[in-house]
Write a protein that holds these residues in place. Structure first.
Motif, PDB file in Angstrom:
ATOM      1  N   MET A   1       0.838  -1.205   0.000  1.00 38.94           N
ATOM      2  CA  MET A   1       0.000   0.000   0.000  1.00 38.94           C
ATOM      3  C   MET A   1       0.876   1.259   0.000  1.00 38.94           C
ATOM      4  N   SER A   2       0.406   2.298  -0.615  1.00 43.04           N
ATOM      5  CA  SER A   2       1.127   3.560  -0.672  1.00 43.04           C
ATOM      6  C   SER A   2       0.947   4.324   0.633  1.00 43.04           C
ATOM      7  N   ALA A   3       2.078   4.687   1.261  1.00 44.24           N
ATOM      8  CA  ALA A   3       1.996   5.450   2.502  1.00 44.24           C
ATOM      9  C   ALA A   3       1.401   6.827   2.246  1.00 44.24           C
ATOM     10  N   VAL A   4       1.737   7.442   1.110  1.00 43.09           N
ATOM     11  CA  VAL A   4       1.201   8.757   0.784  1.00 43.09           C
ATOM     12  C   VAL A   4      -0.309   8.673   0.571  1.00 43.09           C
ATOM     13  N   ARG A   5      -0.747   7.664  -0.169  1.00 41.09           N
ATOM     14  CA  ARG A   5      -2.182   7.508  -0.411  1.00 41.09           C
ATOM     15  C   ARG A   5      -2.934   7.275   0.896  1.00 41.09           C
ATOM     16  N   ASP A   6      -2.389   6.434   1.751  1.00 42.69           N
ATOM     17  CA  ASP A   6      -3.039   6.161   3.034  1.00 42.69           C
ATOM     18  C   ASP A   6      -3.125   7.424   3.887  1.00 42.69           C
ATOM     19  N   LEU A   7      -2.066   8.228   3.891  1.00 43.34           N
ATOM     20  CA  LEU A   7      -2.073   9.462   4.663  1.00 43.34           C
ATOM     21  C   LEU A   7      -3.131  10.427   4.138  1.00 43.34           C
ATOM     22  N   LEU A   8      -3.235  10.553   2.821  1.00 42.95           N
ATOM     23  CA  LEU A   8      -4.240  11.446   2.238  1.00 42.95           C
ATOM     24  C   LEU A   8      -5.653  10.970   2.556  1.00 42.95           C
ATOM     25  N   LEU A   9      -5.877   9.665   2.485  1.00 44.40           N
ATOM     26  CA  LEU A   9      -7.205   9.133   2.789  1.00 44.40           C
ATOM     27  C   LEU A   9      -7.570   9.367   4.252  1.00 44.40           C
ATOM     28  N   GLU A  10      -6.600   9.185   5.139  1.00 48.74           N
ATOM     29  CA  GLU A  10      -6.882   9.418   6.555  1.00 48.74           C
ATOM     30  C   GLU A  10      -7.152  10.897   6.811  1.00 48.74           C
ATOM     31  N   HIS A  11      -6.361  11.766   6.174  1.00 48.82           N
ATOM     32  CA  HIS A  11      -6.565  13.199   6.351  1.00 48.82           C
ATOM     33  C   HIS A  11      -7.932  13.623   5.824  1.00 48.82           C
ATOM     34  N   LEU A  12      -8.311  13.084   4.677  1.00 46.89           N
ATOM     35  CA  LEU A  12      -9.634  13.383   4.119  1.00 46.89           C
ATOM     36  C   LEU A  12     -10.737  12.915   5.057  1.00 46.89           C
ATOM     37  N   GLN A  13     -10.572  11.728   5.622  1.00 50.12           N
ATOM     38  CA  GLN A  13     -11.587  11.190   6.522  1.00 50.12           C
ATOM     39  C   GLN A  13     -11.743  12.062   7.766  1.00 50.12           C
ATOM     40  N   TYR A  14     -10.620  12.477   8.360  1.00 47.25           N
ATOM     41  CA  TYR A  14     -10.690  13.237   9.607  1.00 47.25           C
ATOM     42  C   TYR A  14     -11.030  14.710   9.393  1.00 47.25           C
ATOM     43  N   THR A  15     -10.924  15.208   8.171  1.00 41.97           N
ATOM     44  CA  THR A  15     -11.334  16.582   7.916  1.00 41.97           C
ATOM     45  C   THR A  15     -12.770  16.662   7.413  1.00 41.97           C
ATOM     46  N   PHE A  16     -13.336  15.522   7.006  1.00 41.34           N
ATOM     47  CA  PHE A  16     -14.702  15.593   6.484  1.00 41.34           C
ATOM     48  C   PHE A  16     -15.724  14.773   7.259  1.00 41.34           C
ATOM     49  N   GLU A  17     -15.398  13.542   7.664  1.00 38.39           N
ATOM     50  CA  GLU A  17     -16.470  12.702   8.195  1.00 38.39           C
ATOM     51  C   GLU A  17     -16.217  12.073   9.548  1.00 38.39           C
ATOM     52  N   LYS A  18     -14.986  12.082  10.045  1.00 34.14           N
ATOM     53  CA  LYS A  18     -14.696  11.384  11.294  1.00 34.14           C
ATOM     54  C   LYS A  18     -14.113  12.360  12.305  1.00 34.14           C
ATOM     55  N   GLU A  19     -14.757  12.445  13.468  1.00 33.90           N
ATOM     56  CA  GLU A  19     -14.321  13.410  14.473  1.00 33.90           C
ATOM     57  C   GLU A  19     -13.046  12.956  15.151  1.00 33.90           C
ATOM     58  N   GLY A  20     -12.067  13.864  15.207  1.00 35.81           N
ATOM     59  CA  GLY A  20     -10.828  13.603  15.907  1.00 35.81           C
ATOM     60  C   GLY A  20     -10.599  14.709  16.920  1.00 35.81           C
ATOM     61  N   TRP A  21      -9.607  15.561  16.640  1.00 40.29           N
ATOM     62  CA  TRP A  21      -9.359  16.698  17.516  1.00 40.29           C
ATOM     63  C   TRP A  21     -10.343  17.831  17.261  1.00 40.29           C
ATOM     64  N   GLN A  22     -11.045  17.783  16.164  1.00 33.97           N
ATOM     65  CA  GLN A  22     -11.972  18.851  15.825  1.00 33.97           C
ATOM     66  C   GLN A  22     -13.154  18.267  15.062  1.00 33.97           C
ATOM     67  N   PRO A  23     -14.299  18.954  15.099  1.00 35.09           N
ATOM     68  CA  PRO A  23     -15.439  18.471  14.313  1.00 35.09           C
ATOM     69  C   PRO A  23     -15.115  18.553  12.820  1.00 35.09           C
ATOM     70  N   PRO A  24     -15.354  17.510  12.066  1.00 39.59           N
ATOM     71  CA  PRO A  24     -15.093  17.559  10.629  1.00 39.59           C
ATOM     72  C   PRO A  24     -16.188  18.332   9.897  1.00 39.59           C
ATOM     73  N   LEU A  25     -15.902  18.691   8.662  1.00 40.57           N
ATOM     74  CA  LEU A  25     -16.821  19.514   7.892  1.00 40.57           C
ATOM     75  C   LEU A  25     -18.177  18.842   7.716  1.00 40.57           C
ATOM     76  N   GLY A  26     -18.189  17.532   7.450  1.00 38.40           N
ATOM     77  CA  GLY A  26     -19.456  16.828   7.267  1.00 38.40           C
ATOM     78  C   GLY A  26     -20.349  16.901   8.483  1.00 38.40           C
ATOM     79  N   HIS A  27     -19.758  16.866   9.670  1.00 38.32           N
ATOM     80  CA  HIS A  27     -20.534  16.989  10.906  1.00 38.32           C
ATOM     81  C   HIS A  27     -20.987  18.432  11.116  1.00 38.32           C
ATOM     82  N   ALA A  28     -20.132  19.388  10.750  1.00 40.43           N
ATOM     83  CA  ALA A  28     -20.451  20.793  10.985  1.00 40.43           C
ATOM     84  C   ALA A  28     -21.702  21.231  10.241  1.00 40.43           C
ATOM     85  N   VAL A  29     -21.956  20.651   9.070  1.00 43.45           N
ATOM     86  CA  VAL A  29     -23.118  21.075   8.274  1.00 43.45           C
ATOM     87  C   VAL A  29     -24.347  20.205   8.524  1.00 43.45           C
TER      88      VAL A  29
END
Length: 254
Positions: free
Chosen positions: A1-29
């Motif tokens: 598996m590509s480490a870069v691809r995995d990092l981008l997918l995780e970043h996309l997930q935590y910025t849009f649909e999965k709550e981590g340190w901050q509410p993601p955009l999908g939750h905000a709306v």
């Protein structure tokens, strides 16, 4: 598996649909009415609806450039921040389009090779080329900035559901009582992360908040609507809140 691809997918997930340190955009709306989405704190300020359209516009520009047709930056800027509004169906369509864009980026990244992500291309007409992975990383981080704006606009409106969930998390029994006296239907509602107010209060060990929520009819058996599929009792036990767990068992939790 590509480490870069995995990092981008995780970043996309935590910025849009999965709550981590901050509410993601999908939750905000999520869970907004059309009037709440169109509300502005002042005539020169932006509404949540405008922010969502702004995000969509620039995200589509990224996809367009990734396909080899970089947009004109000045034209995109000139078309930005137009007034936005409509009925509930229009707002629901707006959020659905936002989710569709998220899904499009996810599919594109999952299909990309290391060479695809390392390739350099111009992201605006006449601009110097930059690697795909870098551009995507910046585009997704941009969402968190706007998710924070949206959360602030929600707070300014004192949306009842938001007040209830924050009060449950903080153990503010006064606000819990105020909200549920006017909106008793919210007692077993789920927040965008899939939690009820009772589950949040139990998880954070707020025993008096748990008591008030139960007195207002909170479902002690409710299961979270997320990948954890957990209950208030399990959350209290896992976090070591024995007083909360004992109260929940007294009220029928098993």
């Amino acid at each position: 598996m590509s480490a870069v691809r995995d990092l981008l997918l995780e970043h996309l997930q935590y910025t849009f649909e999965k709550e981590g340190w901050q509410p993601p955009l999908g939750h905000a709306v999520a869970g907004l009415t059309a009037p709440q989405a169109a509300w502005k704190p002042g005539p020169e300020r932006h509404s949540i609806w405008q922010i969502v359209r702004h995000v969509q516009q620039w995200k589509r520009g990224v996809l367009q450039a990734w396909d080899g047709d970089p947009p004109d930056y000045e034209a995109l800027s000139a078309a930005d921040w137009a007034e936005a509004g409509g009925d509930q169906a229009a707002w629901d369509a707006e959020t659905e389009a936002l989710h569709d864009l998220y899904a499009a980026f996810r599919r594109r990244i999952e299909a990309a090779s290391d060479a695809d992500l390392a390739a350099e291309r111009p992201w605006y007409r006449g601009a110097p080329p930059r690697p795909v992975a870098n551009r995507l990383l910046h585009a997704f981080t941009h969402d968190i900035y706007h998710a924070g704006q949206i959360q602030y606009l929600r707070a300014l409106q004192s949306i009842p559901a938001d007040r209830l969930f924050f009060a449950a998390y903080d153990g503010n029994v006064r606000v819990i009582g105020e909200v549920l006296r006017v909106h008793p239907e919210l007692v077993n509602a789920y927040n965008p992360g899939g939690w009820t107010a009772l589950q949040m209060a139990a998880y954070t060990g707020k025993v008096e908040a748990v008591r008030v929520l139960l007195d207002h009819g909170a479902d002690v058996h409710a299961v979270s609507q997320n990948e954890l599929r957990t209950t208030a009792l399990k959350g209290a036990e896992e976090e070591g809140h024995q007083d909360v767990a004992a109260l929940l068992r007294q009220r029928g939790a098993r």
